[in-house]
Scaffold this motif. Structure first.
Motif, PDB file in Angstrom:
ATOM      1  N   VAL A   1       3.356  68.860  23.091  1.00  0.00           N
ATOM      2  CA  VAL A   1       4.224  69.376  22.033  1.00  0.00           C
ATOM      3  C   VAL A   1       3.785  68.811  20.676  1.00  0.00           C
ATOM      4  CG1 VAL A   1       6.599  69.583  21.182  1.00  0.00           C
ATOM      5  CG2 VAL A   1       6.165  69.471  23.655  1.00  0.00           C
ATOM      6  N   SER A   2       3.371  69.692  19.792  1.00  0.00           N
ATOM      7  CA  SER A   2       3.083  69.306  18.414  1.00  0.00           C
ATOM      8  C   SER A   2       4.391  69.325  17.630  1.00  0.00           C
ATOM      9  CB  SER A   2       2.079  70.278  17.788  1.00  0.00           C
ATOM     10  OG  SER A   2       1.959  70.068  16.395  1.00  0.00           O
ATOM     11  N   VAL A   3       4.636  68.285  16.854  1.00  0.00           N
ATOM     12  CA  VAL A   3       5.828  68.226  16.017  1.00  0.00           C
ATOM     13  C   VAL A   3       5.385  67.954  14.589  1.00  0.00           C
ATOM     14  CG1 VAL A   3       8.049  67.102  15.594  1.00  0.00           C
ATOM     15  CG2 VAL A   3       7.197  67.320  17.931  1.00  0.00           C
ATOM     16  N   GLY A   4       5.852  68.737  13.644  1.00  0.00           N
ATOM     17  CA  GLY A   4       5.433  68.530  12.264  1.00  0.00           C
ATOM     18  C   GLY A   4       6.353  69.205  11.281  1.00  0.00           C
ATOM     19  N   TRP A   5       6.140  68.880  10.016  1.00  0.00           N
ATOM     20  CA  TRP A   5       6.951  69.417   8.928  1.00  0.00           C
ATOM     21  C   TRP A   5       6.090  70.054   7.840  1.00  0.00           C
ATOM     22  CZ3 TRP A   5       5.219  67.376   4.448  1.00  0.00           C
ATOM     23  CH2 TRP A   5       4.523  66.167   4.542  1.00  0.00           C
ATOM     24  N   LEU A   6       4.778  70.022   8.011  1.00  0.00           N
ATOM     25  CA  LEU A   6       3.899  70.544   6.960  1.00  0.00           C
ATOM     26  C   LEU A   6       4.078  72.050   6.791  1.00  0.00           C
ATOM     27  CD1 LEU A   6       0.671  68.564   7.839  1.00  0.00           C
ATOM     28  CD2 LEU A   6       1.974  68.360   5.719  1.00  0.00           C
ATOM     29  N   PRO A   7       4.050  72.530   5.557  1.00  0.00           N
ATOM     30  CA  PRO A   7       4.131  73.979   5.350  1.00  0.00           C
ATOM     31  C   PRO A   7       2.927  74.673   5.971  1.00  0.00           C
ATOM     32  CG  PRO A   7       3.525  72.848   3.309  1.00  0.00           C
ATOM     33  CD  PRO A   7       3.910  71.782   4.290  1.00  0.00           C
ATOM     34  N   LEU A   8       3.124  75.889   6.435  1.00  0.00           N
ATOM     35  CA  LEU A   8       2.070  76.566   7.184  1.00  0.00           C
ATOM     36  C   LEU A   8       1.010  77.198   6.288  1.00  0.00           C
ATOM     37  CD1 LEU A   8       4.191  78.112  10.062  1.00  0.00           C
ATOM     38  CD2 LEU A   8       3.160  75.836   9.863  1.00  0.00           C
ATOM     39  N   TYR A   9       1.199  77.131   4.962  1.00  0.00           N
ATOM     40  CA  TYR A   9       0.110  77.554   4.080  1.00  0.00           C
ATOM     41  C   TYR A   9      -0.881  76.424   3.864  1.00  0.00           C
ATOM     42  CZ  TYR A   9       3.150  75.251   0.619  1.00  0.00           C
ATOM     43  OH  TYR A   9       3.950  74.357  -0.059  1.00  0.00           O
ATOM     44  N   HIS A  10      -0.572  75.247   4.370  1.00  0.00           N
ATOM     45  CA  HIS A  10      -1.470  74.091   4.317  1.00  0.00           C
ATOM     46  C   HIS A  10      -2.351  74.122   5.559  1.00  0.00           C
ATOM     47  CE1 HIS A  10      -2.753  69.890   4.615  1.00  0.00           C
ATOM     48  NE2 HIS A  10      -2.432  69.742   3.350  1.00  0.00           N
ATOM     49  N   ASP A  11      -3.654  73.808   5.430  1.00  0.00           N
ATOM     50  CA  ASP A  11      -4.552  73.923   6.582  1.00  0.00           C
ATOM     51  C   ASP A  11      -4.127  73.006   7.726  1.00  0.00           C
ATOM     52  OD1 ASP A  11      -5.251  71.737   4.985  1.00  0.00           O
ATOM     53  OD2 ASP A  11      -7.376  71.863   5.442  1.00  0.00           O
ATOM     54  N   MET A  12      -3.621  71.817   7.408  1.00  0.00           N
ATOM     55  CA  MET A  12      -3.190  70.921   8.468  1.00  0.00           C
ATOM     56  C   MET A  12      -1.940  71.467   9.174  1.00  0.00           C
ATOM     57  SD  MET A  12      -2.285  66.826   8.302  1.00  0.00           S
ATOM     58  CE  MET A  12      -3.817  66.362   7.490  1.00  0.00           C
ATOM     59  N   GLY A  13      -1.075  72.139   8.412  1.00  0.00           N
ATOM     60  CA  GLY A  13       0.098  72.747   9.013  1.00  0.00           C
ATOM     61  C   GLY A  13      -0.259  73.951   9.856  1.00  0.00           C
ATOM     62  N   LEU A  14      -1.107  74.826   9.329  1.00  0.00           N
ATOM     63  CA  LEU A  14      -1.471  76.054  10.042  1.00  0.00           C
ATOM     64  C   LEU A  14      -2.234  75.762  11.321  1.00  0.00           C
ATOM     65  CD1 LEU A  14      -1.646  79.133  10.205  1.00  0.00           C
ATOM     66  CD2 LEU A  14      -3.677  79.022   8.742  1.00  0.00           C
ATOM     67  N   VAL A  15      -3.245  74.901  11.232  1.00  0.00           N
ATOM     68  CA  VAL A  15      -4.063  74.614  12.410  1.00  0.00           C
ATOM     69  C   VAL A  15      -3.327  73.678  13.368  1.00  0.00           C
ATOM     70  CG1 VAL A  15      -6.257  73.688  13.241  1.00  0.00           C
ATOM     71  CG2 VAL A  15      -6.188  74.986  11.106  1.00  0.00           C
ATOM     72  N   GLY A  16      -2.780  72.575  12.823  1.00  0.00           N
ATOM     73  CA  GLY A  16      -2.162  71.574  13.679  1.00  0.00           C
ATOM     74  C   GLY A  16      -0.860  71.993  14.316  1.00  0.00           C
TER      75      GLY A  16
ATOM     76  N   SER B   1       3.064  73.749  22.964  1.00  0.00           N
ATOM     77  CA  SER B   1       4.115  74.329  22.135  1.00  0.00           C
ATOM     78  C   SER B   1       4.209  73.540  20.841  1.00  0.00           C
ATOM     79  CB  SER B   1       5.460  74.341  22.873  1.00  0.00           C
ATOM     80  OG  SER B   1       5.843  73.026  23.228  1.00  0.00           O
ATOM     81  N   SER B   2       4.981  74.068  19.900  1.00  0.00           N
ATOM     82  CA  SER B   2       5.049  73.443  18.584  1.00  0.00           C
ATOM     83  C   SER B   2       6.478  73.451  18.067  1.00  0.00           C
ATOM     84  CB  SER B   2       4.136  74.194  17.602  1.00  0.00           C
ATOM     85  OG  SER B   2       4.181  73.608  16.325  1.00  0.00           O
ATOM     86  N   VAL B   3       6.881  72.312  17.487  1.00  0.00           N
ATOM     87  CA  VAL B   3       8.174  72.194  16.822  1.00  0.00           C
ATOM     88  C   VAL B   3       7.890  72.042  15.332  1.00  0.00           C
ATOM     89  CG1 VAL B   3      10.304  70.877  16.598  1.00  0.00           C
ATOM     90  CG2 VAL B   3       9.188  71.079  18.842  1.00  0.00           C
ATOM     91  N   SER B   4       8.355  73.007  14.542  1.00  0.00           N
ATOM     92  CA  SER B   4       8.064  73.025  13.117  1.00  0.00           C
ATOM     93  C   SER B   4       9.355  72.844  12.325  1.00  0.00           C
ATOM     94  CB  SER B   4       7.387  74.344  12.726  1.00  0.00           C
ATOM     95  OG  SER B   4       7.052  74.349  11.359  1.00  0.00           O
ATOM     96  N   ILE B   5       9.381  71.790  11.500  1.00  0.00           N
ATOM     97  CA  ILE B   5      10.556  71.437  10.711  1.00  0.00           C
ATOM     98  C   ILE B   5      10.396  71.975   9.296  1.00  0.00           C
ATOM     99  CG2 ILE B   5      11.939  69.492   9.827  1.00  0.00           C
ATOM    100  CD1 ILE B   5      10.649  67.836  12.165  1.00  0.00           C
ATOM    101  N   ALA B   6      11.470  72.492   8.724  1.00  0.00           N
ATOM    102  CA  ALA B   6      11.413  72.964   7.342  1.00  0.00           C
ATOM    103  C   ALA B   6      10.992  71.819   6.421  1.00  0.00           C
ATOM    104  CB  ALA B   6      12.784  73.508   6.925  1.00  0.00           C
ATOM    105  N   PRO B   7       9.932  71.998   5.615  1.00  0.00           N
ATOM    106  CA  PRO B   7       9.441  70.897   4.784  1.00  0.00           C
ATOM    107  C   PRO B   7      10.489  70.296   3.862  1.00  0.00           C
ATOM    108  CG  PRO B   7       7.866  72.701   4.809  1.00  0.00           C
ATOM    109  CD  PRO B   7       9.096  73.203   5.487  1.00  0.00           C
ATOM    110  N   ASN B   8      11.322  71.147   3.240  1.00  0.00           N
ATOM    111  CA  ASN B   8      12.326  70.597   2.331  1.00  0.00           C
ATOM    112  C   ASN B   8      13.393  69.807   3.087  1.00  0.00           C
ATOM    113  OD1 ASN B   8      13.421  72.844   3.530  1.00  0.00           O
ATOM    114  ND2 ASN B   8      14.172  73.789   1.647  1.00  0.00           N
ATOM    115  N   ARG B   9      13.596  70.150   4.350  1.00  0.00           N
ATOM    116  CA  ARG B   9      14.515  69.368   5.172  1.00  0.00           C
ATOM    117  C   ARG B   9      13.915  67.989   5.459  1.00  0.00           C
ATOM    118  NH1 ARG B   9      19.713  68.387   6.546  1.00  0.00           N
ATOM    119  NH2 ARG B   9      19.848  67.424   8.603  1.00  0.00           N
TER     120      ARG B   9
END
Length: 578
Positions: A212-227, A238-246
């Motif tokens: 499980v990947s867990v992150g908050w990076l925006p998906l327009y960022h390469d680390m967010g999109l790829v990771g 699977s991936s858990v994506s947190i709203a960056p402003n949160r």
């Protein structure tokens, strides 16, 4: 760990995803943590169906194979479905910075308009509920804005995909750089480059099927999109994506997600380690178990060993393993990563002579505590299929511990910059990519010193902005906001003159600022042998950063010079620009 077979048989990213959804349609693909921390789970089949809806919308709007389409969304499952749906159609998607406000004149709106105008792309895809506002925002741009109704996804068959005739070298997507040293550039990445990169990752990281990947990076960022999207999807994770402003407001949300979903991998920039360590209360950590974390990667900006150590010390009691902390070096032009330290081993720290670095471009290790040193954290070892060489200004190969320009060649290298053939030609040297970074090799590990364009030369001495910024951060302590250093021309002295701009978390009085300025100047004179032209203390929000949170030193330099023109006189720390 059960990995899918080699990606060599696949011609495109959608081919891999199609096999995944057929193999396990009901498995969870994503968990989207919204701003209020509600969890929106998306299965493989649901994601595929929603993606096909966006592919159909593109087809109806005459967007075909190889056409570029901009995606204008906020943090949601929509942006993921639109991204995958564009590739299912054979189009080339590019995720633009999130719209914090779609009104004309807003910073986020202006960024989006600028990118669309620069690329002159006719198709822009957005969420249905924001279609009207985005059309208004882009009314002066020659682009058609459209969306789709995801309610149709329930009737879309998982097998209802008209596969384009992909070739491995076809463009998969365009990743815009963060623009640290100039306007953002559109990095063109092929399907084969991405397939090669993820193929390599599964062999060197403890992350694969069921993780499980867990992150908050925006998906327009390469680390967010790829990771957080491509890497997990392509490896049956699977991936858990947190709203960056949160996350910014409540960094504990990352830790809660790791605990709840047994997260195994997270990548984030260096500042995030400090933000977590400073902002999370002990009371919030009670009963949280972080023992599932196998990889916590530090990348995207310069790595501070002190930040990583403080992070490990703070959260070790909750089961965090120090061996999970990795550092790495990467760029969008190579999909994401180039080097990484080994899982289970703390990154190596190199303490080198500041004098030798500044005067001879040599990284000479020193152990004498009285000697002035620069601390550089290892970016680790090369990923398989990647080559690096360090060269001088004449292109001559340099030996270990000689600092020079980092050149890169790999099986995951980009295809060029979109609509910028001249710029592409400038950065390529006989098949090698000029990263623009200064670094050195030692014991097969890469150490990065600075961006080449950010380097200052003061009276013939190389001055690295990060070294100045680190001293200021240390002196300001908890009151330090963003700190940026850059050089300006000093025509009287005939050299560059260093300037430092410091954000304050809470404003200090004139007397306190004067004392702080004196301490900083004294330390820089003693340790780095430089005299500042200016040190400016400013409110939070003055220092400009890129969309991915990196210091945009050249932009801040231009802002400083512009505001300097508007000042009749400038007095060191007495100036407090807003």
């Amino acid at each position: 760990m059960n990995y899918p077979m080699s990606f060599e048989k696949f011609q495109s990213i959608p081919d891999v995803l199609h096999e995944r959804v057929q193999r396990s349609p009901d498995a969870t693909a994503f968990v989207l943590m919204e701003t209020d921390e509600t969890a929106h789970e998306i299965s493989n089949s649901q994601l595929w169906s929603e993606s096909l809806c966006y592919a159909q919308a593109l087809k109806e709007n005459h967007v075909g194979h190889g056409d570029l389409v901009h995606l204008v969304f906020n943090h949601s499952s929509d942006v993921i479905a639109a991204f995958i749906g564009s590739m299912l159609r054979g189009a080339v998607p590019s995720i633009l910075p999130y719209l914090t406000s779609s009104s004309s004149g807003s910073a986020s709106g202006n960024r989006v308009k600028e990118l669309i105008e620069r690329t002159n792309v006719s198709a822009t895809l957005t969420a249905q509920d924001s279609c009207d506002s985005v059309r208004e925002l882009l009314s002066e741009c020659e682009t058609k804005v459209f969306s789709t109704a995801l309610t149709e996804a329930e009737s879309v068959s998982v097998d209802g995909w008209e596969r384009p005739d992909y070739q491995g070298q076809d463009l998969a997507y365009i990743q815009f750089t963060s623009g640290t040293t100039g306007p953002p550039r559109g990095v063109m990445l092929s399907h084969r480059a991405v397939l090669n990169f993820v193929d390599v990752c599964r062999g060197i990281f403890p992350f694969g099927a069921g993780d499980v990947s867990v992150g908050w990076l925006p998906l327009y960022h390469d680390m967010g999109l790829v990771g957080q999207v491509l890497w997990p999807l392509m490896l049956d994770a699977s991936s858990v994506s947190i709203a960056p402003n949160r996350w910014i407001r409540r960094p504990i949300s990352l830790f809660k997600a790791v605990h709840r979903y047994r997260g195994t991998m997270t990548w984030m920039p260096n500042f995030a380690f400090t933000h977590c360590q400073r902002s999370i209360r002990d009371a919030d950590l009670q009963s949280l178990d972080l023992s599932s974390w196998k990889v916590i990667g530090n990348g995207s900006e310069s790595v501070s060993f002190d930040c990583m150590s403080a992070f490990a010390d703070r959260f070790e009691a909750n089961g965090l393993s120090r061996g999970a902390l990795l550092s790495g070096y990467g760029l969008a032009e190579n999909v994401l990563g180039v080097t990484r330290t080994n899982p289970g081993e703390e990154p190596r720290v190199d303490r080198i002579s500041l004098k030798a670095l500044q005067e001879k471009n040599l990284a000479v290790p020193v152990e004498d505590p009285e000697c002035e040193t620069r601390v550089v954290v290892s970016c680790g070892f090369l990923t398989p299929g990647t080559e690096i060489k360090i060269v001088d200004d004449q292109g001559r190969l340099l030996d270990d511990r000689r600092v020079g320009t980092v050149l890169l060649r790999s099986r995951s290298l980009f295809s060029g910059y979109y609509n910028q053939p001249e710029r592409t030609e400038q950065v390529m040297r006989d098949g090698w990519f000029d990263t623009g970074d200064l670094g050195y090799m030692a014991n097969q590990e890469l150490f990065i010193c600075d961006r080449k364009k950010d380097l200052m030369i003061v009276r013939g001495i190389n001055v690295y902005p990060e070294a100045l910024e680190a001293v200021v951060q240390e002196e300001m302590g908890q009151n330090a906001g963003r700190v940026v250093a850059f050089g300006v021309d000093d025509k009287v002295q005939g050299t560059e003159a260093p300037v430092i701009v410091c954000e304050q978390r809470r404003p200090l009085g004139r007397e306190d600022l004067s004392q702080l300025s004196l301490k900083i100047r004294q330390r820089l004179a003693e340790e780095i042998n430089i005299t500042l032209r200016e040190i400016l203390f400013v409110p939070r929000g003055w220092v400009h950063v890129t969309t991915s949170g990196k210091l945009a030193r050249q932009v801040n330099r231009e802002k400083y010079l512009k505001q300097l023109e508007d000042q009749e006189t400038v007095h060191d720390e007495q100036l407090n620009w807003g």
